[in-house]
Design an enzyme around this catalytic site. Sequence first.
Site, PDB file in Angstrom:
ATOM      1  N   TYR A   1     -12.077  -2.434  -3.241  1.00 40.18           N
ATOM      2  CA  TYR A   1     -12.881  -2.447  -1.698  1.00 40.18           C
ATOM      3  C   TYR A   1     -14.205  -2.462  -1.599  1.00 40.18           C
ATOM      4  O   TYR A   1     -14.755  -1.824  -0.677  1.00 40.18           O
ATOM      5  CB  TYR A   1     -12.011  -1.400  -0.981  1.00 40.18           C
ATOM      6  CG  TYR A   1     -10.853  -1.676  -0.543  1.00 40.18           C
ATOM      7  CD1 TYR A   1     -10.502  -2.803   0.402  1.00 40.18           C
ATOM      8  CD2 TYR A   1      -9.674  -0.850  -0.899  1.00 40.18           C
ATOM      9  CE1 TYR A   1      -9.113  -2.933   0.677  1.00 40.18           C
ATOM     10  CE2 TYR A   1      -8.058  -1.008  -0.191  1.00 40.18           C
ATOM     11  CZ  TYR A   1      -7.914  -2.104   0.488  1.00 40.18           C
ATOM     12  OH  TYR A   1      -6.765  -2.466   0.862  1.00 40.18           O
TER      13      TYR A   1
ATOM     14  N   HIS B   1      -1.902  -5.349   1.827  1.00 42.21           N
ATOM     15  CA  HIS B   1      -3.145  -5.972   1.306  1.00 42.21           C
ATOM     16  C   HIS B   1      -2.738  -7.611   1.069  1.00 42.21           C
ATOM     17  O   HIS B   1      -2.044  -7.650   0.583  1.00 42.21           O
ATOM     18  CB  HIS B   1      -4.093  -5.426   0.208  1.00 42.21           C
ATOM     19  CG  HIS B   1      -5.066  -6.289  -0.136  1.00 42.21           C
ATOM     20  ND1 HIS B   1      -6.455  -6.288   0.539  1.00 42.21           N
ATOM     21  CD2 HIS B   1      -5.332  -7.280  -1.241  1.00 42.21           C
ATOM     22  CE1 HIS B   1      -7.147  -7.149  -0.177  1.00 42.21           C
ATOM     23  NE2 HIS B   1      -6.446  -7.763  -1.171  1.00 42.21           N
TER      24      HIS B   1
ATOM     25  N   ARG C   1       2.529  -6.419   9.615  1.00 42.43           N
ATOM     26  CA  ARG C   1       1.900  -5.398  10.021  1.00 42.43           C
ATOM     27  C   ARG C   1       2.514  -4.845  11.407  1.00 42.43           C
ATOM     28  O   ARG C   1       2.471  -3.806  11.859  1.00 42.43           O
ATOM     29  CB  ARG C   1       0.479  -5.451   9.894  1.00 42.43           C
ATOM     30  CG  ARG C   1      -0.073  -5.368   8.618  1.00 42.43           C
ATOM     31  CD  ARG C   1      -1.352  -5.896   8.586  1.00 42.43           C
ATOM     32  NE  ARG C   1      -2.381  -5.618   7.470  1.00 42.43           N
ATOM     33  CZ  ARG C   1      -3.328  -6.140   6.923  1.00 42.43           C
ATOM     34  NH1 ARG C   1      -3.914  -6.875   7.739  1.00 42.43           N
ATOM     35  NH2 ARG C   1      -3.871  -5.706   6.027  1.00 42.43           N
TER      36      ARG C   1
ATOM     37  N   PHE D   1     -14.966   4.220   7.257  1.00 42.27           N
ATOM     38  CA  PHE D   1     -13.843   4.194   6.649  1.00 42.27           C
ATOM     39  C   PHE D   1     -13.545   4.250   5.400  1.00 42.27           C
ATOM     40  O   PHE D   1     -12.335   4.410   4.797  1.00 42.27           O
ATOM     41  CB  PHE D   1     -12.519   3.241   7.491  1.00 42.27           C
ATOM     42  CG  PHE D   1     -12.706   1.722   7.328  1.00 42.27           C
ATOM     43  CD1 PHE D   1     -12.478   1.167   6.212  1.00 42.27           C
ATOM     44  CD2 PHE D   1     -13.681   1.167   8.341  1.00 42.27           C
ATOM     45  CE1 PHE D   1     -12.815  -0.222   5.931  1.00 42.27           C
ATOM     46  CE2 PHE D   1     -13.893  -0.037   8.000  1.00 42.27           C
ATOM     47  CZ  PHE D   1     -13.477  -0.888   6.993  1.00 42.27           C
TER      48      PHE D   1
ATOM     49  N   GLU E   1      -9.652 -10.775  -7.315  1.00 40.39           N
ATOM     50  CA  GLU E   1      -8.767  -9.565  -7.124  1.00 40.39           C
ATOM     51  C   GLU E   1      -7.640  -9.403  -8.128  1.00 40.39           C
ATOM     52  O   GLU E   1      -7.162  -8.451  -8.785  1.00 40.39           O
ATOM     53  CB  GLU E   1      -8.159  -9.618  -5.527  1.00 40.39           C
ATOM     54  CG  GLU E   1      -9.227  -9.031  -4.661  1.00 40.39           C
ATOM     55  CD  GLU E   1      -8.989  -9.355  -3.216  1.00 40.39           C
ATOM     56  OE1 GLU E   1      -9.552  -9.133  -2.364  1.00 40.39           O
ATOM     57  OE2 GLU E   1      -7.653  -9.481  -3.122  1.00 40.39           O
TER      58      GLU E   1
ATOM     59  N   ASN F   1      -2.114   0.335   7.130  1.00 38.48           N
ATOM     60  CA  ASN F   1      -1.406  -1.081   7.527  1.00 38.48           C
ATOM     61  C   ASN F   1      -0.415  -1.519   6.608  1.00 38.48           C
ATOM     62  O   ASN F   1      -0.312  -3.025   6.565  1.00 38.48           O
ATOM     63  CB  ASN F   1      -2.477  -1.955   8.186  1.00 38.48           C
ATOM     64  CG  ASN F   1      -3.514  -2.153   7.117  1.00 38.48           C
ATOM     65  OD1 ASN F   1      -3.341  -1.734   5.924  1.00 38.48           O
ATOM     66  ND2 ASN F   1      -4.486  -3.036   7.650  1.00 38.48           N
TER      67      ASN F   1
ATOM     68  N   ARG G   1      -1.644 -14.471   4.825  1.00 39.85           N
ATOM     69  CA  ARG G   1      -2.297 -13.558   5.673  1.00 39.85           C
ATOM     70  C   ARG G   1      -1.621 -13.629   7.303  1.00 39.85           C
ATOM     71  O   ARG G   1      -1.601 -12.908   8.036  1.00 39.85           O
ATOM     72  CB  ARG G   1      -3.625 -13.718   5.834  1.00 39.85           C
ATOM     73  CG  ARG G   1      -4.649 -13.131   4.827  1.00 39.85           C
ATOM     74  CD  ARG G   1      -6.080 -13.069   4.574  1.00 39.85           C
ATOM     75  NE  ARG G   1      -6.814 -12.668   5.819  1.00 39.85           N
ATOM     76  CZ  ARG G   1      -7.089 -11.455   5.818  1.00 39.85           C
ATOM     77  NH1 ARG G   1      -7.336 -10.639   4.665  1.00 39.85           N
ATOM     78  NH2 ARG G   1      -7.998 -11.026   6.865  1.00 39.85           N
TER      79      ARG G   1
ATOM     80  N   LYS H   1       0.876  -1.273  -0.003  1.00 42.66           N
ATOM     81  CA  LYS H   1       0.206   0.016  -0.049  1.00 42.66           C
ATOM     82  C   LYS H   1       0.825   1.398   0.081  1.00 42.66           C
ATOM     83  O   LYS H   1       2.150   1.100   0.250  1.00 42.66           O
ATOM     84  CB  LYS H   1      -0.860   0.003   1.204  1.00 42.66           C
ATOM     85  CG  LYS H   1      -1.940  -1.161   1.293  1.00 42.66           C
ATOM     86  CD  LYS H   1      -2.813  -1.198   2.261  1.00 42.66           C
ATOM     87  CE  LYS H   1      -3.756  -2.305   2.390  1.00 42.66           C
ATOM     88  NZ  LYS H   1      -4.700  -2.096   3.705  1.00 42.66           N
TER      89      LYS H   1
ATOM     90  N   THR I   1      -5.494  -7.103  10.983  1.00 40.25           N
ATOM     91  CA  THR I   1      -5.853  -5.790  10.213  1.00 40.25           C
ATOM     92  C   THR I   1      -5.205  -4.497  10.985  1.00 40.25           C
ATOM     93  O   THR I   1      -4.716  -3.616  10.332  1.00 40.25           O
ATOM     94  CB  THR I   1      -7.310  -5.632  10.195  1.00 40.25           C
ATOM     95  OG1 THR I   1      -7.736  -6.871   9.554  1.00 40.25           O
ATOM     96  CG2 THR I   1      -7.484  -4.364   9.423  1.00 40.25           C
TER      97      THR I   1
END
Length: 150
Positions: free
Chosen positions: A49, A115, A102, A57, A126, A112, A85, A9, A91
Amino acid sequence: MERTLILIKPDGMQRGLGGAILARLERRGLKIVGLKLLRMDEALARRHYAIHDGKPFFSGLVRYITSSPIIAAALEGRMAVEAARKTIGATDPAKAEAGTIRADFGMDIGRNLVHGSDSAENAEKEIALFFSPDEIVSYERATDPWITES
Ligand code: IDP
Ligand code: MG
């Protein structure tokens, strides 16, 4: 073999952590089968998203994810979604386990760093948002037999 979509990100890129974050996933054993640098536009951000549309948010999330170029990577491996993950962490970086990306690089849920797709089915959707089929490259890696030998 399962695939997952990873995004470094804007905060990860702005802090010069793109390579470091990708390296953690790659050295764990996930194979890079698609890779590009791009800046997401608002339309792509809203599609990626879409599940969060309407949440408080959401508009901030779209502004954040479009604020700078990002790295998109399609990674492949056994249980790639869950493995990525676990390495990425929870998150909210403040709650993430030490040793995860993270936790080790951040503290703010709105920044964070990375993704990772949350299911194999969503991963394929995706990946198709970011890559055309000919941009996904299949090849053997020297470490593959360690994973596939039984
Ligand atoms: P995930 O990225 O761990 O799958 P999701 O719940 O799918 O988490 O949320 C997507 C992204 O939206 C998060 O990674 C984070 O960037 C942002 N986000 C989620 N919850 C909040 C929040 O409460 N405040 C600000 N941003 C949030
Ligand atoms: Mg998610």
